[in-house]
Design a protein around this motif. Sequence first.
Motif, short mmCIF file in Angstrom:
data_model
loop_
_atom_site.label_atom_id
_atom_site.label_comp_id
_atom_site.label_asym_id
_atom_site.label_seq_id
_atom_site.Cartn_x
_atom_site.Cartn_y
_atom_site.Cartn_z
N GLY A 1 -7.19 3.81 7.51
CA GLY A 1 -7.08 4.58 8.50
C GLY A 1 -7.35 6.07 8.07
O GLY A 1 -6.92 7.18 9.01
N THR A 2 -7.80 6.58 7.02
CA THR A 2 -8.27 7.80 6.54
C THR A 2 -9.65 7.97 6.52
O THR A 2 -10.52 7.23 7.40
N VAL A 3 -10.14 9.37 6.43
CA VAL A 3 -11.39 9.69 6.65
C VAL A 3 -12.41 9.69 5.45
O VAL A 3 -11.89 10.39 4.67
N PRO A 4 -13.33 8.83 5.53
CA PRO A 4 -14.37 9.00 4.13
C PRO A 4 -15.18 10.06 4.62
O PRO A 4 -16.25 9.95 5.60
N GLY A 5 -15.24 11.22 4.08
CA GLY A 5 -15.79 12.58 4.58
C GLY A 5 -17.15 12.78 3.98
O GLY A 5 -17.67 13.82 4.20
N GLY A 6 -17.84 12.16 2.96
CA GLY A 6 -19.02 12.71 2.62
C GLY A 6 -19.42 11.70 1.28
O GLY A 6 -18.90 10.95 0.70
N LEU A 7 -20.66 12.14 0.65
CA LEU A 7 -21.44 11.58 -0.40
C LEU A 7 -21.73 12.69 -1.41
O LEU A 7 -22.23 13.69 -0.89
N HIS A 8 -21.53 12.36 -2.52
CA HIS A 8 -21.90 13.34 -3.68
C HIS A 8 -22.99 12.56 -4.65
O HIS A 8 -22.38 11.71 -5.46
N ILE A 9 -24.38 12.72 -4.70
CA ILE A 9 -25.22 12.03 -5.08
C ILE A 9 -26.20 12.86 -6.35
O ILE A 9 -26.36 14.12 -5.80
N GLU A 10 -26.37 12.20 -7.40
CA GLU A 10 -27.37 12.86 -8.33
C GLU A 10 -28.63 12.28 -7.97
O GLU A 10 -28.94 11.02 -7.88
N LEU A 11 -29.59 13.02 -7.40
CA LEU A 11 -30.97 12.70 -7.13
C LEU A 11 -31.90 13.68 -7.50
O LEU A 11 -31.67 14.80 -7.69
N THR A 12 -33.25 13.44 -7.13
CA THR A 12 -34.37 14.24 -7.57
C THR A 12 -35.32 13.92 -6.21
O THR A 12 -35.34 12.89 -5.62
N GLY A 13 -36.34 14.61 -6.02
CA GLY A 13 -37.43 14.51 -5.01
C GLY A 13 -38.56 13.93 -5.55
O GLY A 13 -39.35 13.50 -4.70
N ASP A 14 -38.50 13.40 -7.05
CA ASP A 14 -39.48 13.09 -7.73
C ASP A 14 -39.35 11.40 -7.54
O ASP A 14 -38.62 11.02 -7.37
N ASP A 15 -40.71 10.76 -8.04
CA ASP A 15 -40.73 9.54 -8.19
C ASP A 15 -40.83 9.10 -9.57
O ASP A 15 -41.15 8.35 -10.32
N VAL A 16 -39.51 9.54 -10.02
CA VAL A 16 -39.04 9.29 -11.58
C VAL A 16 -38.55 7.54 -11.42
O VAL A 16 -38.23 6.93 -10.34
N THR A 17 -38.22 6.95 -12.70
CA THR A 17 -37.76 5.68 -12.60
C THR A 17 -36.58 5.75 -13.83
O THR A 17 -36.86 5.42 -14.93
N GLU A 18 -35.44 6.04 -13.08
CA GLU A 18 -34.22 6.19 -14.02
C GLU A 18 -33.30 5.43 -13.53
O GLU A 18 -32.24 5.12 -14.48
N VAL A 19 -33.11 4.81 -12.34
CA VAL A 19 -32.32 3.82 -11.85
C VAL A 19 -32.80 2.75 -11.40
O VAL A 19 -33.85 2.61 -10.78
N LEU A 20 -32.18 1.50 -11.89
CA LEU A 20 -32.73 0.25 -11.72
C LEU A 20 -32.50 -0.24 -10.41
O LEU A 20 -31.67 0.00 -9.35
#
Length: 468
Positions: A407-426
Motif C-alpha cells: 500500500g505504498t507508492v512506487p514513485g519512479g524509474l531510474h534507467i541507464e539508456l541512450t538514444g542510439d541503436d547500440v547493442t549492449e543489452v540482450l
Amino acid sequence: MTAVSTAPAAARPAAGAVPPGTASTPADAGLDAYRSLPRVQQPSWPDGAALEAATAQLSALPPLVFAGEVDRLRDRLAEAAQGKAFLLQGGDCAETFADATADAIRRRVKTVLQMAVVLTYGASLPVVKMGRMAGQFAKPRSSDDETREGVTLPAYRGDAVNGFAFTPEARTPDPQRLVQAYHTAASTLNLIRAFTTGGFADLRQVHEWNRGFVGSTATSRYGELAGEIDRAMAFMAACGADFDALRATEMFASHEALLLDYERALTRIDSRTQLPYDVSAHFLWIGERTRQLDGAHVDLLARVRNPIGVKLGPTTTPEQALALADRLDPEGEPGRLTFVTRMGAGTIRDALPPLVEAVRAAGRTPLWICDPMHGNTFTSPSGYKTRRFDEVVDEVRGFFEVHRGLGTVPGGLHIELTGDDVTEVLGGVEDIDDAALATRYETLCDPRLNHQQSLELAFLAADMLRGR
C-alpha cells in the motif's frame, strides 16, 4: 531564476574551516567537515597544486543550475512521493566529452520525452523528467587499477578524471578535466533547455514519434495502448485544448555526486536564503559504494539544500535505511530524500519489503524509485558486460508488486539508456543475442538500453502503472 553566490573558495582548507573569500555564515561553517572523514572512490590526483588550481577555477565559475529550479524540483518530487506524479530519470551510464554533441544529446532527450508521454498516459499523472545528463562524467570502480598483458595502469574513472585509452598519459588523473566537465555540462544544459522549451518537446510531435515505434511489425503488440493515446489526443483537440501550452516541458539534471572536489567547488550560498546549494545539478545521488554514514559523501550532501538520492542494494538493512534517512533528511522534508533501489530481478521481491515497511513504520515518506539496471549485470559468454532486457522488466514489475502489496507508492524509474541503436543489452523487440553484442557495443562502462528497448520498457511500465 535566483542568483547564487559565486565567491571563490580555497581548494583544500582545513577540516571545518571557512574557505577564504566566503562569508562566515552557519551554512558555510560545516561544508568542509567532510575533508576529515573517510573518502572513498576518489582519484589519486598526482599533482596537488594542479588540483587546487582547478578547484579554484570551478569555484569562480557561474552556477550550472539555480536555487529556484532546485526548489521547484523538490516540490515535484514531493508530489511523486505522495502518488501525485511519477519520476522518470534516464540517461547515459557515463557521459563522455566526445559524445556531448547536439545530435547525441537530442537523441537522449527525445528518448526520455517519448518514454514520458507513454508513462504519463499509463499513470494518468504528470511525469517529472530528469536526465542522467550534464554531469555524469565520473564512475566508481571496483579496483583502483587495471592490468592488461602484464601492464598495470589506473582504472578509468570517467572523463572528468582520466581518459579511456589504455596508456599512461590517458590514465593519469588530470584535474583540468574537472573544469572541462563543467564546461561540457554547461553546453549540455544549454541544449537541453533549448530542446525542451523551443518546440522540440511538443506533445503532438512526441506522440508521432511513438506512433512510428509502434507501427513496426515487431512492436505491433503495443498498438492498443498507442491507439488509446491517439483517441485521447483527438478528444483533447475536439475540446479545444491549448496545444501551444504543451510545446514546452521541464527537464531537470542529475548525476552521482562522486567527485567531492568538484561538488564542493560548485556548492554556493543562495543569496535569498543564505543556505548552501550544490549548483552542479538539480538532483544528486549517493551511490551504493559511497553511502557510509560516517563517510565524506553523506556528510557533504547532508549539508546542501538539493533533493538527494541514495542507492540501496540487496544487502541494505532496515537499520541502515533509517539511519540514512535520519542523517540526510532529519526534518522529514517533503521531496528531500529519494531511495533508489537496485536489488536485482531475483532479489527485489524479498529484499525490498523489509526496507519499505521499516521506513513507513518510522513515519518516513521518501520517494521510492526503481533502478532495474545495476542489479542485473553479468558477463556474457562472448565476454561483454551486459544485462537481459527481460530481467530489467521483471525487476520493475517486482518493484510495483511490492509497493502494491504494502500500500505504498512506487514513485519512479531510474534507467541507464541512450538514444542510439547500440547493442549492449540482450533481448527486447530486436531480440539482441550474444553474437549481436559486438555489432554496436559502445559504452565505456555499463550497458545501456538502446532507443527501442527504452520505449518498449516505457510501454510495459505503463501497463504496470495502470494497475498501480
